[in-house]
Write an enzyme that holds these catalytic residues in place. Structure first.
Site, PDB file in Angstrom:
ATOM      1  N   HIS A   9       0.804  -1.228   0.000  1.00  0.00           N
ATOM      2  CA  HIS A   9       0.000   0.000   0.000  1.00  0.00           C
ATOM      3  C   HIS A   9       0.838   1.280   0.000  1.00  0.00           C
ATOM      4  O   HIS A   9       0.290   2.375  -0.027  1.00  0.00           O
ATOM      5  CB  HIS A   9      -0.943   0.006   1.207  1.00  0.00           C
ATOM      6  CG  HIS A   9      -1.760  -1.237   1.290  1.00  0.00           C
ATOM      7  ND1 HIS A   9      -1.371  -2.320   2.052  1.00  0.00           N
ATOM      8  CD2 HIS A   9      -2.908  -1.595   0.666  1.00  0.00           C
ATOM      9  CE1 HIS A   9      -2.249  -3.283   1.905  1.00  0.00           C
ATOM     10  NE2 HIS A   9      -3.185  -2.882   1.069  1.00  0.00           N
ATOM     11  N   GLY A  25      -6.750  11.706   8.459  1.00  0.00           N
ATOM     12  CA  GLY A  25      -7.535  10.678   7.773  1.00  0.00           C
ATOM     13  C   GLY A  25      -7.606  10.916   6.271  1.00  0.00           C
ATOM     14  O   GLY A  25      -7.607   9.985   5.469  1.00  0.00           O
ATOM     15  N   ARG A  92      -1.446  11.031  14.945  1.00  0.00           N
ATOM     16  CA  ARG A  92      -2.698  11.176  14.210  1.00  0.00           C
ATOM     17  C   ARG A  92      -3.238  12.575  14.452  1.00  0.00           C
ATOM     18  O   ARG A  92      -3.254  13.042  15.604  1.00  0.00           O
ATOM     19  CB  ARG A  92      -3.705  10.120  14.684  1.00  0.00           C
ATOM     20  CG  ARG A  92      -5.140  10.431  14.341  1.00  0.00           C
ATOM     21  CD  ARG A  92      -6.055   9.223  14.376  1.00  0.00           C
ATOM     22  NE  ARG A  92      -7.452   9.558  14.563  1.00  0.00           N
ATOM     23  CZ  ARG A  92      -8.228  10.148  13.646  1.00  0.00           C
ATOM     24  NH1 ARG A  92      -7.743  10.471  12.469  1.00  0.00           N
ATOM     25  NH2 ARG A  92      -9.495  10.413  13.907  1.00  0.00           N
ATOM     26  N   MET A 186     -12.587   7.000  14.838  1.00  0.00           N
ATOM     27  CA  MET A 186     -12.584   5.676  14.222  1.00  0.00           C
ATOM     28  C   MET A 186     -11.210   5.031  13.997  1.00  0.00           C
ATOM     29  O   MET A 186     -11.139   3.982  13.359  1.00  0.00           O
ATOM     30  CB  MET A 186     -13.369   5.735  12.893  1.00  0.00           C
ATOM     31  CG  MET A 186     -14.774   6.276  13.083  1.00  0.00           C
ATOM     32  SD  MET A 186     -15.791   6.231  11.605  1.00  0.00           S
ATOM     33  CE  MET A 186     -16.215   4.504  11.543  1.00  0.00           C
ATOM     34  N   SER A 209     -15.327  18.060  15.984  1.00  0.00           N
ATOM     35  CA  SER A 209     -15.964  18.638  14.789  1.00  0.00           C
ATOM     36  C   SER A 209     -17.482  18.691  14.930  1.00  0.00           C
ATOM     37  O   SER A 209     -18.152  19.434  14.225  1.00  0.00           O
ATOM     38  CB  SER A 209     -15.604  17.815  13.553  1.00  0.00           C
ATOM     39  OG  SER A 209     -16.046  16.481  13.701  1.00  0.00           O
ATOM     40  N   ASP A 210     -18.014  17.854  15.841  1.00  0.00           N
ATOM     41  CA  ASP A 210     -19.469  17.831  16.066  1.00  0.00           C
ATOM     42  C   ASP A 210     -19.711  17.260  17.461  1.00  0.00           C
ATOM     43  O   ASP A 210     -18.796  16.707  18.059  1.00  0.00           O
ATOM     44  CB  ASP A 210     -20.165  16.983  14.990  1.00  0.00           C
ATOM     45  CG  ASP A 210     -19.559  15.598  14.855  1.00  0.00           C
ATOM     46  OD1 ASP A 210     -18.584  15.455  14.102  1.00  0.00           O
ATOM     47  OD2 ASP A 210     -20.025  14.663  15.538  1.00  0.00           O
TER      48      ASP A 210
END
Ligand code: HPA
Length: 243
Positions: A9, A25, A92, A186, A209-210
């Site tokens: 990958h 992400g 991350r 996630m 973000s929410d």
């Protein structure tokens, strides 16, 4: 497993990645980070449009690549970076949905630990439940840097879920919140498990973000500023940097 570069990958050569890699992400965010923050960024991967760049930040070598969404994708990219490219530290930089009462939009969440409903942990065949944790030195440095940069930040548990969309009547979010879990996302649990198994370092820096309970969501134009703050914080963790 003895994995060598290039991998299935990541079409890059050994030495193409810096010891520290930022992992958003979204591939477009990866490119934006490279273009906006790195000196002389070089594209080192583009398999499946998962763009990876290596450059320098204030003279320090650094890379960025997308992780994709979910534990399987994060599992693949972090595994290949640790095992085939000798990456030492993965940061991350992503978004999360708020669970905790009082958690505000754009606030930072430094994921000290990551609960999960994912089957990713089962692959390690452990005789009990593993507690995926951030590297403590990185976590402490990030918490100090957030304070120095005047960025509101919480440190605590998140939950890494395999599902973005819940069935009607699903009260998982409420149950995690009752356990003091700050936010849902996630990828973090898979990242922390791979780092633990590889003996390397990882930290997830997230912006809210929410919010799942208030229904608030960050307007698109404010997302960009929040994202930039988070990247600045991540880059302040590079060797030789201070916030
Ligand atoms: N769920 C999972 N991941 C997320 C969310 C969410 O509500 N918001 C941002 N990332």
């Amino acid at each position: 497993m003895n994995l060598t570069a290039p991998t299935p990958h990541i079409a890059a050569q050994p030495g193409d990645f810096a010891p520290t890699v930022l992992l958003p992400g979204d591939p477009l965010r990866a490119r934006m980070i490279a273009e906006r923050f790195f000196d002389s960024p070089r594209l080192v991967n583009n398999v499946r449009g998962v763009q990876g760049y290596t450059g320098r930040y204030h003279g320090c070598p650094v890379s960025v690549m997308a992780s994709g969404m979910g534990s399987p994708a994060m599992g693949i990219y972090s595994y290949e970076l640790f095992h085939a490219f000798g990456v030492q530290t993965i940061l991350r930089v992503g978004t999360c949905g708020g669970l905790a009462e009082g958690l505000r939009l754009r606030e930072l969440v430094l994921a000290q630990g990551a609960c999960t409903d994912s089957a990713y942990a089962a692959g390690f065949g452990l005789p009990g439940a593993f507690a995926p944790l951030a590297d403590f030195a990185l976590l402490r440095q990030a918490a100090d840097a957030a304070a120095a940069l005047h960025l509101p930040a919480r440190v605590g548990n998140v939950v890494t879920s395999d599902r973005f969309y819940a069935e009607p009547g699903d009260d998982s979010a409420k149950k995690w919140r009752q356990m003091g879990v700050l936010a849902v996302e996630m990828e973090t649990a898979a990242l922390y498990m791979n780092a633990a198994r590889a003996g390397r370092r990882a930290l997830s820096i997230l912006t809210v973000s929410d919010h799942l309970f208030t229904g608030e969501a960050t307007p698109a134009e404010e997302r960009e500023t929040a994202f930039t703050d988070m990247v600045r914080l991540a880059l302040s963790l590079l060797p030789g940097e201070s916030a």
